[in-house]
Design an enzyme around this catalytic site. Sequence first.
Site, PDB file in Angstrom:
ATOM      1  N   ASP A  56      36.045  30.106   7.788  1.00  0.00           N
ATOM      2  CA  ASP A  56      35.406  29.146   6.895  1.00  0.00           C
ATOM      3  C   ASP A  56      36.387  28.563   5.878  1.00  0.00           C
ATOM      4  O   ASP A  56      36.232  27.416   5.457  1.00  0.00           O
ATOM      5  CB  ASP A  56      34.240  29.812   6.162  1.00  0.00           C
ATOM      6  CG  ASP A  56      33.031  30.008   7.057  1.00  0.00           C
ATOM      7  OD1 ASP A  56      33.050  29.503   8.203  1.00  0.00           O
ATOM      8  OD2 ASP A  56      32.062  30.648   6.612  1.00  0.00           O
ATOM      9  N   ASN A 126      31.128  23.299  -1.322  1.00  0.00           N
ATOM     10  CA  ASN A 126      30.230  24.439  -1.548  1.00  0.00           C
ATOM     11  C   ASN A 126      29.599  24.414  -2.931  1.00  0.00           C
ATOM     12  O   ASN A 126      28.385  24.332  -3.055  1.00  0.00           O
ATOM     13  CB  ASN A 126      30.975  25.760  -1.349  1.00  0.00           C
ATOM     14  CG  ASN A 126      31.021  26.185   0.094  1.00  0.00           C
ATOM     15  OD1 ASN A 126      30.389  25.580   0.957  1.00  0.00           O
ATOM     16  ND2 ASN A 126      31.767  27.229   0.374  1.00  0.00           N
ATOM     17  N   GLU A 127      30.431  24.539  -3.963  1.00  0.00           N
ATOM     18  CA  GLU A 127      29.876  24.635  -5.304  1.00  0.00           C
ATOM     19  C   GLU A 127      30.904  24.283  -6.370  1.00  0.00           C
ATOM     20  O   GLU A 127      32.115  24.335  -6.144  1.00  0.00           O
ATOM     21  CB  GLU A 127      29.345  26.045  -5.586  1.00  0.00           C
ATOM     22  CG  GLU A 127      30.391  27.112  -5.846  1.00  0.00           C
ATOM     23  CD  GLU A 127      31.025  27.687  -4.604  1.00  0.00           C
ATOM     24  OE1 GLU A 127      32.270  27.856  -4.609  1.00  0.00           O
ATOM     25  OE2 GLU A 127      30.308  27.971  -3.624  1.00  0.00           O
ATOM     26  N   ASP A 156      28.358  35.467 -17.437  1.00  0.00           N
ATOM     27  CA  ASP A 156      29.718  35.373 -16.904  1.00  0.00           C
ATOM     28  C   ASP A 156      30.035  33.947 -16.494  1.00  0.00           C
ATOM     29  O   ASP A 156      31.202  33.569 -16.387  1.00  0.00           O
ATOM     30  CB  ASP A 156      29.881  36.299 -15.700  1.00  0.00           C
ATOM     31  CG  ASP A 156      30.097  37.748 -16.098  1.00  0.00           C
ATOM     32  OD1 ASP A 156      30.208  38.032 -17.313  1.00  0.00           O
ATOM     33  OD2 ASP A 156      30.139  38.606 -15.195  1.00  0.00           O
ATOM     34  N   ALA A 164      24.777  23.082   1.738  1.00  0.00           N
ATOM     35  CA  ALA A 164      25.783  23.659   2.633  1.00  0.00           C
ATOM     36  C   ALA A 164      26.434  24.880   2.013  1.00  0.00           C
ATOM     37  O   ALA A 164      26.812  25.820   2.721  1.00  0.00           O
ATOM     38  CB  ALA A 164      26.840  22.613   2.987  1.00  0.00           C
ATOM     39  N   THR A 167      24.621  29.314   0.954  1.00  0.00           N
ATOM     40  CA  THR A 167      24.745  30.650   1.565  1.00  0.00           C
ATOM     41  C   THR A 167      26.088  31.301   1.241  1.00  0.00           C
ATOM     42  O   THR A 167      26.387  32.376   1.752  1.00  0.00           O
ATOM     43  CB  THR A 167      24.593  30.557   3.097  1.00  0.00           C
ATOM     44  OG1 THR A 167      25.544  29.614   3.601  1.00  0.00           O
ATOM     45  CG2 THR A 167      23.191  30.115   3.479  1.00  0.00           C
ATOM     46  N   ASN A 170      26.818  31.087  -4.068  1.00  0.00           N
ATOM     47  CA  ASN A 170      25.482  30.972  -4.635  1.00  0.00           C
ATOM     48  C   ASN A 170      24.573  32.108  -4.193  1.00  0.00           C
ATOM     49  O   ASN A 170      23.841  32.697  -4.998  1.00  0.00           O
ATOM     50  CB  ASN A 170      24.879  29.623  -4.240  1.00  0.00           C
ATOM     51  CG  ASN A 170      23.422  29.487  -4.625  1.00  0.00           C
ATOM     52  OD1 ASN A 170      23.090  29.344  -5.788  1.00  0.00           O
ATOM     53  ND2 ASN A 170      22.547  29.540  -3.623  1.00  0.00           N
ATOM     54  N   LEU A 171      24.614  32.452  -2.911  1.00  0.00           N
ATOM     55  CA  LEU A 171      23.776  33.540  -2.400  1.00  0.00           C
ATOM     56  C   LEU A 171      24.223  34.880  -2.973  1.00  0.00           C
ATOM     57  O   LEU A 171      23.389  35.726  -3.319  1.00  0.00           O
ATOM     58  CB  LEU A 171      23.821  33.560  -0.870  1.00  0.00           C
ATOM     59  CG  LEU A 171      22.959  34.621  -0.179  1.00  0.00           C
ATOM     60  CD1 LEU A 171      21.486  34.467  -0.548  1.00  0.00           C
ATOM     61  CD2 LEU A 171      23.133  34.530   1.338  1.00  0.00           C
TER      62      LEU A 171
END
Length: 267
Positions: A56, A126-127, A156, A164, A167, A170-171
């Site tokens: 990934d 992703n984030e 924190d 997308a 998972t 974030n998960l």
Amino acid sequence: MSAERPHQVSTARKFERIAFVASSGPEAQAALAQLTALYGTCDAPDADVVVALGGDGLMLQTLHQHMRTGTPIYGMHRGTVGFLMNEYSINDLRGRLAAAEESMIHPLLMRATDVHGVVHVHHAINEVALFRQTHQAAHLRILIDERERMPELKADGVLVSTPAGSTAYNLSAQGPILPINAALLALTPICAFRPRRWRGALLPNTAFVVIEVLESEKRPVAAVADHDEARDVLRVEVLSDTTIAMRMLFDPGHSLEERILMEQFST
């Protein structure tokens, strides 16, 4: 993403010109040698498709590199984590590419201003995440569409995730999994201290998110868009960049939408 726009379609193109990229691991390099011997290769600007061999991490790197080209990306798993990758096989690659289903994703755009007034602009697939830089908890103010929604989050950090990326980190931070075609973003705290029971929020993907750092000298904060980091930030703006659409290819029955759905039932 617009709810009316199809996010998963069958491709009808023929993929004659393939550009292969691979991570540095021995499995990926061996696969690169096999596939280029069988199918040839070309430079990415001339390719009909880019095939990424690795995990990934390589897929995210490849998506970033080809973010504005419109070239579809097809990954095969020859690395560590392969959530975004298809199974590896050397057989009938062009047939697999022709039969693949396409998922369209949009990145986040981060605009972070640091204590020196320097503005850092990066995209995230992703984030976008904010983290405390020292032992001191971060104190953050959160505004959505220019309206204050949380005057002070002690944590924190906090992150904004795409479907997308829902998972991924974030998960791990106990955020919700979002279907790939959901017109949503996840706003998720990282180890929140106050409000202790706040689990985050679901936002429309049209939301303009602003996170301001309080007491920045005492409690410095870094902002990260995937792998691009800005240190000592004062203000971070995040929004979905719908001007960019990245095309990912998946084998039938193993689309990104199906993988995200399956993840919600995993134990």
